[in-house]
Design an enzyme around this catalytic site. Sequence first.
Site, mmCIF file in Angstrom:
data_model
loop_
_atom_site.group_PDB
_atom_site.id
_atom_site.type_symbol
_atom_site.label_atom_id
_atom_site.label_comp_id
_atom_site.label_asym_id
_atom_site.label_seq_id
_atom_site.Cartn_x
_atom_site.Cartn_y
_atom_site.Cartn_z
ATOM 1 N N PHE A 19 23.641 -8.764 40.418
ATOM 2 C CA PHE A 19 23.616 -10.011 41.184
ATOM 3 C C PHE A 19 23.002 -9.799 42.570
ATOM 4 C CE2 PHE A 19 25.653 -12.709 44.362
ATOM 5 C CZ PHE A 19 25.468 -13.984 43.853
ATOM 6 N N ASP A 20 23.441 -8.753 43.273
ATOM 7 C CA ASP A 20 22.939 -8.475 44.630
ATOM 8 C C ASP A 20 21.430 -8.269 44.632
ATOM 9 O OD1 ASP A 20 25.682 -7.615 44.183
ATOM 10 O OD2 ASP A 20 25.669 -6.924 46.254
ATOM 11 N N THR A 21 20.973 -7.398 43.733
ATOM 12 C CA THR A 21 19.548 -7.073 43.676
ATOM 13 C C THR A 21 18.720 -8.307 43.370
ATOM 14 O OG1 THR A 21 20.043 -4.819 42.928
ATOM 15 C CG2 THR A 21 17.810 -5.649 42.544
ATOM 16 N N ARG A 37 31.523 -9.510 38.794
ATOM 17 C CA ARG A 37 31.504 -9.603 40.255
ATOM 18 C C ARG A 37 30.530 -10.673 40.719
ATOM 19 N NH1 ARG A 37 29.184 -5.145 44.452
ATOM 20 N NH2 ARG A 37 27.281 -5.792 43.381
ATOM 21 N N TYR A 88 30.472 -10.810 51.752
ATOM 22 C CA TYR A 88 31.391 -10.138 50.832
ATOM 23 C C TYR A 88 31.434 -8.661 51.158
ATOM 24 C CZ TYR A 88 28.566 -7.337 47.562
ATOM 25 O OH TYR A 88 27.784 -6.372 46.988
#
Length: 412
Positions: A200-202, A90, A108
């Site tokens: 990735f987000d963190t 992702r 997103y």
Amino acid sequence: MSLTTLPSHATDSTRFEAPVLDVVVPVYNEEIDLEPCVRRLHAYLSAHFPYRFRITVADNASTDSTAEVAGRLAGELPGVAAVHLPEKGRGRALKYVWTHSDAAVLAYMDVDLSTDLGALLPLVAPLISGHSDLAIGSRLARGSRVVRGAKREFISRTYNLILRGTLSARFSDAQCGFKAIRSDVAERLLPMVEDTGWFFDTEMLVLAERAGLRIHEVPVDWVDDPDSRVDIVATAVADLKGIVRLLRAFGSGRLPLGTLREQLGRNPLPVAGVPAGLTGQLIRFAAVGAASTLAYLLLYALLRTGVGMQWANLIALLVTAIANTAVNRRVTFGVRGNDGAWRHQAQGLIVFAIGLGLTSGSLALLDRLSANPSKPVELVVLILANLLATAVRFLMLRVWVFRSRRGAHTRD
């Protein structure tokens, strides 16, 4: 690997104009849920979003007919694009589309649309105006309304507590699949983000905070997807590995966050009562701690002649703990006024109890090892125990007692 960056319909009058918002929907084997998601999102944006938009379906190595469904939707709906990446991940999909998009704001959301779409405009508006650099939907912020099981609730809150304790994260919800970033920020920030999966987000948010960027949080209405196929155990292990990797990177100074801060960071305004960042707090806390330790040792030495070492330790630690909390409240963390003072002292006493346990336990261990220890040895043991108690005290004061509950995120 292909990327369509323009609306599918050649007759569209906005064909050659870049959209303001590019909403990416990362998918993997979502042939059933993809079409209703895109149609619902497209209908909502067409009816309620006042700017040009694009929806980009980012298929990362699906093995079913997801790519075909995405291509058909891109050919049928104006403002819909399709991307196919041969590798899974992702984070990899988001990074690729965001770094190749011509939109001013990049967002997103998950394909299940668990987050109410009514939060989309509040999410991106501060980015369009230039007020903020990133924006996240939060299921843990005040005002959010969440429907999910106790297991997922526990996991989510535990993960965010781990982030606060290890990486000093100030954002409230790292994993909500509802985020946005300005394209100029993404251009400089995303090359530093290494993770290609769920972390990735963190990683992006932690790096943004460390660089002094402003993160806007939006309380969301969120309903859990009972058919979610996320492997919780594997994701948790990967997240912990990611945390360790970031800690090593910060410790070695490998990441050029200083350069990023110079390019994009927002320096905190010199507002009275607003605490400075971690560096300034550590310096002031160390000064207060040194004075407190000296006062504690002097008081302990005076009391030790009249009472036993445990009582002398208890009284000396209690008196200096109350004074230490009051001074740190004002000097280290910049809290002004009397609001919350009693609560802070009560929480400070809990922190004191932990310190008491460490020092008393050290004395008890010393007494067990030696029936009549010398005074110098006793003082050395106390000093070492107090150093450990001081480190624990600073951590708890920062992340619990005097933790900022404001939405802004600033650091030195």
